[in-house]
Design a protein around this motif. Structure first.
Motif, PDB file in Angstrom:
ATOM      1  N   PHE A 101       0.834  -1.199   0.000  1.00 37.51           N
ATOM      2  CA  PHE A 101       0.000   0.000   0.000  1.00 37.51           C
ATOM      3  C   PHE A 101       0.870   1.250   0.000  1.00 37.51           C
ATOM      4  N   ALA A 102       1.991   1.195   0.719  1.00 39.59           N
ATOM      5  CA  ALA A 102       2.912   2.331   0.754  1.00 39.59           C
ATOM      6  C   ALA A 102       3.458   2.629  -0.632  1.00 39.59           C
ATOM      7  N   VAL A 103       3.862   1.588  -1.358  1.00 34.78           N
ATOM      8  CA  VAL A 103       4.375   1.774  -2.716  1.00 34.78           C
ATOM      9  C   VAL A 103       3.306   2.382  -3.615  1.00 34.78           C
ATOM     10  N   PHE A 104       2.081   1.940  -3.456  1.00 35.54           N
ATOM     11  CA  PHE A 104       0.971   2.513  -4.227  1.00 35.54           C
ATOM     12  C   PHE A 104       0.849   4.008  -3.967  1.00 35.54           C
ATOM     13  N   LEU A 105       0.926   4.424  -2.700  1.00 34.85           N
ATOM     14  CA  LEU A 105       0.803   5.841  -2.368  1.00 34.85           C
ATOM     15  C   LEU A 105       1.989   6.656  -2.865  1.00 34.85           C
ATOM     16  N   LEU A 106       3.155   6.054  -2.931  1.00 32.11           N
ATOM     17  CA  LEU A 106       4.328   6.746  -3.458  1.00 32.11           C
ATOM     18  C   LEU A 106       4.278   6.896  -4.969  1.00 32.11           C
ATOM     19  N   SER A 107       3.536   6.028  -5.623  1.00 31.49           N
ATOM     20  CA  SER A 107       3.535   5.969  -7.077  1.00 31.49           C
ATOM     21  C   SER A 107       2.467   6.858  -7.695  1.00 31.49           C
ATOM     22  N   ALA A 108       2.582   7.054  -9.000  1.00 28.71           N
ATOM     23  CA  ALA A 108       1.594   7.839  -9.742  1.00 28.71           C
ATOM     24  C   ALA A 108       0.233   7.166  -9.795  1.00 28.71           C
ATOM     25  N   ARG A 109       0.184   5.874  -9.483  1.00 36.08           N
ATOM     26  CA  ARG A 109      -1.085   5.152  -9.491  1.00 36.08           C
ATOM     27  C   ARG A 109      -2.064   5.692  -8.456  1.00 36.08           C
ATOM     28  N   SER A 110      -1.563   6.355  -7.429  1.00 32.01           N
ATOM     29  CA  SER A 110      -2.455   6.930  -6.413  1.00 32.01           C
ATOM     30  C   SER A 110      -2.962   8.310  -6.815  1.00 32.01           C
ATOM     31  N   GLY A 111      -2.658   8.713  -8.029  1.00 34.65           N
ATOM     32  CA  GLY A 111      -3.278   9.895  -8.606  1.00 34.65           C
ATOM     33  C   GLY A 111      -2.926  11.194  -7.922  1.00 34.65           C
ATOM     34  N   VAL A 112      -3.959  11.969  -7.585  1.00 36.80           N
ATOM     35  CA  VAL A 112      -3.755  13.305  -7.031  1.00 36.80           C
ATOM     36  C   VAL A 112      -3.857  13.333  -5.509  1.00 36.80           C
ATOM     37  N   VAL A 113      -3.962  12.180  -4.876  1.00 39.21           N
ATOM     38  CA  VAL A 113      -4.211  12.125  -3.435  1.00 39.21           C
ATOM     39  C   VAL A 113      -3.060  12.759  -2.662  1.00 39.21           C
ATOM     40  N   THR A 114      -3.403  13.733  -1.824  1.00 40.31           N
ATOM     41  CA  THR A 114      -2.416  14.360  -0.950  1.00 40.31           C
ATOM     42  C   THR A 114      -3.107  14.867   0.309  1.00 40.31           C
ATOM     43  N   GLY A 115      -2.348  14.954   1.399  1.00 45.58           N
ATOM     44  CA  GLY A 115      -2.900  15.425   2.660  1.00 45.58           C
ATOM     45  C   GLY A 115      -3.776  14.415   3.364  1.00 45.58           C
ATOM     46  N   SER A 116      -3.750  13.172   2.919  1.00 42.41           N
ATOM     47  CA  SER A 116      -4.576  12.138   3.542  1.00 42.41           C
ATOM     48  C   SER A 116      -3.777  11.390   4.602  1.00 42.41           C
ATOM     49  N   VAL A 117      -4.374  11.196   5.757  1.00 42.34           N
ATOM     50  CA  VAL A 117      -3.829  10.319   6.792  1.00 42.34           C
ATOM     51  C   VAL A 117      -4.811   9.167   6.912  1.00 42.34           C
ATOM     52  N   ILE A 118      -4.430   8.035   6.368  1.00 38.32           N
ATOM     53  CA  ILE A 118      -5.348   6.917   6.176  1.00 38.32           C
ATOM     54  C   ILE A 118      -5.248   5.936   7.336  1.00 38.32           C
ATOM     55  N   ASP A 119      -6.397   5.581   7.915  1.00 41.17           N
ATOM     56  CA  ASP A 119      -6.431   4.561   8.958  1.00 41.17           C
ATOM     57  C   ASP A 119      -6.244   3.192   8.302  1.00 41.17           C
ATOM     58  N   TRP A 120      -5.080   2.584   8.527  1.00 37.79           N
ATOM     59  CA  TRP A 120      -4.773   1.278   7.940  1.00 37.79           C
ATOM     60  C   TRP A 120      -4.818   0.256   9.081  1.00 37.79           C
ATOM     61  N   ASP A 121      -6.036  -0.165   9.399  1.00 36.83           N
ATOM     62  CA  ASP A 121      -6.205  -1.034  10.557  1.00 36.83           C
ATOM     63  C   ASP A 121      -7.501  -1.803  10.433  1.00 36.83           C
ATOM     64  N   GLN A 122      -7.625  -2.868  11.214  1.00 36.75           N
ATOM     65  CA  GLN A 122      -8.851  -3.667  11.217  1.00 36.75           C
ATOM     66  C   GLN A 122      -9.840  -3.206  12.277  1.00 36.75           C
ATOM     67  N   GLN A 123      -9.426  -2.327  13.150  1.00 36.42           N
ATOM     68  CA  GLN A 123     -10.350  -1.705  14.093  1.00 36.42           C
ATOM     69  C   GLN A 123     -10.969  -0.488  13.413  1.00 36.42           C
ATOM     70  N   VAL A 124     -12.179  -0.162  13.783  1.00 37.78           N
ATOM     71  CA  VAL A 124     -12.868   1.000  13.219  1.00 37.78           C
ATOM     72  C   VAL A 124     -12.855   2.098  14.271  1.00 37.78           C
ATOM     73  N   ILE A 125     -12.077   3.132  13.991  1.00 41.62           N
ATOM     74  CA  ILE A 125     -11.914   4.220  14.960  1.00 41.62           C
ATOM     75  C   ILE A 125     -13.266   4.903  15.204  1.00 41.62           C
ATOM     76  N   GLY A 126     -13.662   4.972  16.451  1.00 40.41           N
ATOM     77  CA  GLY A 126     -14.927   5.599  16.824  1.00 40.41           C
ATOM     78  C   GLY A 126     -16.077   4.633  16.935  1.00 40.41           C
ATOM     79  N   GLY A 127     -15.921   3.425  16.380  1.00 41.33           N
ATOM     80  CA  GLY A 127     -16.983   2.419  16.488  1.00 41.33           C
ATOM     81  C   GLY A 127     -17.003   1.815  17.889  1.00 41.33           C
ATOM     82  N   MET A 128     -18.193   1.588  18.403  1.00 42.50           N
ATOM     83  CA  MET A 128     -18.306   0.986  19.742  1.00 42.50           C
ATOM     84  C   MET A 128     -19.658   0.314  19.893  1.00 42.50           C
ATOM     85  N   ASP A 129     -19.728  -0.643  20.806  1.00 41.28           N
ATOM     86  CA  ASP A 129     -20.980  -1.353  21.109  1.00 41.28           C
ATOM     87  C   ASP A 129     -21.671  -0.690  22.291  1.00 41.28           C
TER      88      ASP A 129
END
Length: 253
Positions: free
Chosen positions: A225-253
């Motif tokens: 995923f890091a290589v994808f973000l470094l490459s031109a394949r990730s297009g114009v994406v900038t300023g994104s801080v992406i949650d790369w995790d299996q937990q859902v931040i803010g989700g709760m029971d």
């Protein structure tokens, strides 16, 4: 054509763990990779294994960090991609963190990335060329565990810096993003679990039972995923801080 064909890529803290995984993936995708770290034997062994260049660097020393970027420009003429992958995870709560521990976290987890970004962006502007930067952060920057207070403070700062720098240099066509990675199976994590949490040989299996996907994240997944973000394949994406995790931040029971 490979995703990073011919791109000069500096992976700071790239001699082990997630950084080493990204270095391997970048080489596989055609990049000219430089890795940095404090342990010469580890760095030289990795560089020889994957076909990269190693530069001895102590990220707690800002001049050493700056010198690593200068060494890349001196040798290859430019920096096209920068990955800030180093991460000090020594434990400390709000109440027991010393000034010395706080300063170590700030030096490695925030100050070094700041000045490496400064050096890389200056080089890109000097050449009037686009570039990409990726900061490996942590989901803990969003709150984290009580025993990670100085780490959270530094990584939260890195997340804010990622957005600030991306905004400042968007018209220079310099894309800057971050990954808030979750619990990952690395050599360093094994050491941490045993040193700080009295974990046994089966700690991975025990952890897996508590995780939604039934396992920890793997370095190779993050690296791809890091290589994808470094490459031109990730297009114009900038300023994104992406949650790369299996937990859902803010989700709760």
């Amino acid at each position: 054509m490979s995703l990073l064909d011919g791109r000069v890529t500096l992976v700071s803290g790239g001699t082990q763990g997630v950084g080493a995984g990204i270095a391997r993936a970048a080489v596989r995708e055609g990049a000219c990779v430089v890795v940095t770290g404090r342990r010469r034997d580890v760095g030289e062994r990795l560089a020889a294994e994957i076909g990269a260049t190693y530069v001895l660097t102590d990220l707690s020393d800002v001049e050493s960090a700056r010198a690593s970027a200068a060494a890349v420009v001196d040798r290859y003429g430019r920096i096209d991609c920068l990955v800030n992958a180093a991460g000090l995870t020594a434990r400390g709560s709000l109440l027991d963190t010393t000034v010395e521990l706080f300063d170590r976290h700030m030096a490695v987890n925030l100050r070094a990335p700041f000045f490496l970004m400064q050096a890389a962006v200056r080089d890109m502007l000097r050449r009037a060329e686009p570039g990409t930067i990726l900061n490996i952060i942590s989901v803990s920057e969003l709150g984290g565990q009580p025993y990670l207070a100085p780490y959270v403070a530094a990584k939260s700062g890195l997340a804010g810096l990622t957005r600030n720098a991306a905004y400042a240099h968007r018209f220079d066509r310099i894309r800057i993003n971050g990954l808030d990675i979750g619990w990952t199976d690395t050599e360093g994590e094994d050491v941490v679990q045993r040193a700080y949490h009295d974990a046994g040989d089966d700690w991975r299996e025990q952890a897996a039972k508590r995780l939604p996907m039934g396992r920890l994240a793997r370095v190779d997944e993050i690296a791809d995923f890091a290589v994808f973000l470094l490459s031109a394949r990730s297009g114009v994406v900038t300023g994104s801080v992406i949650d790369w995790d299996q937990q859902v931040i803010g989700g709760m029971d």
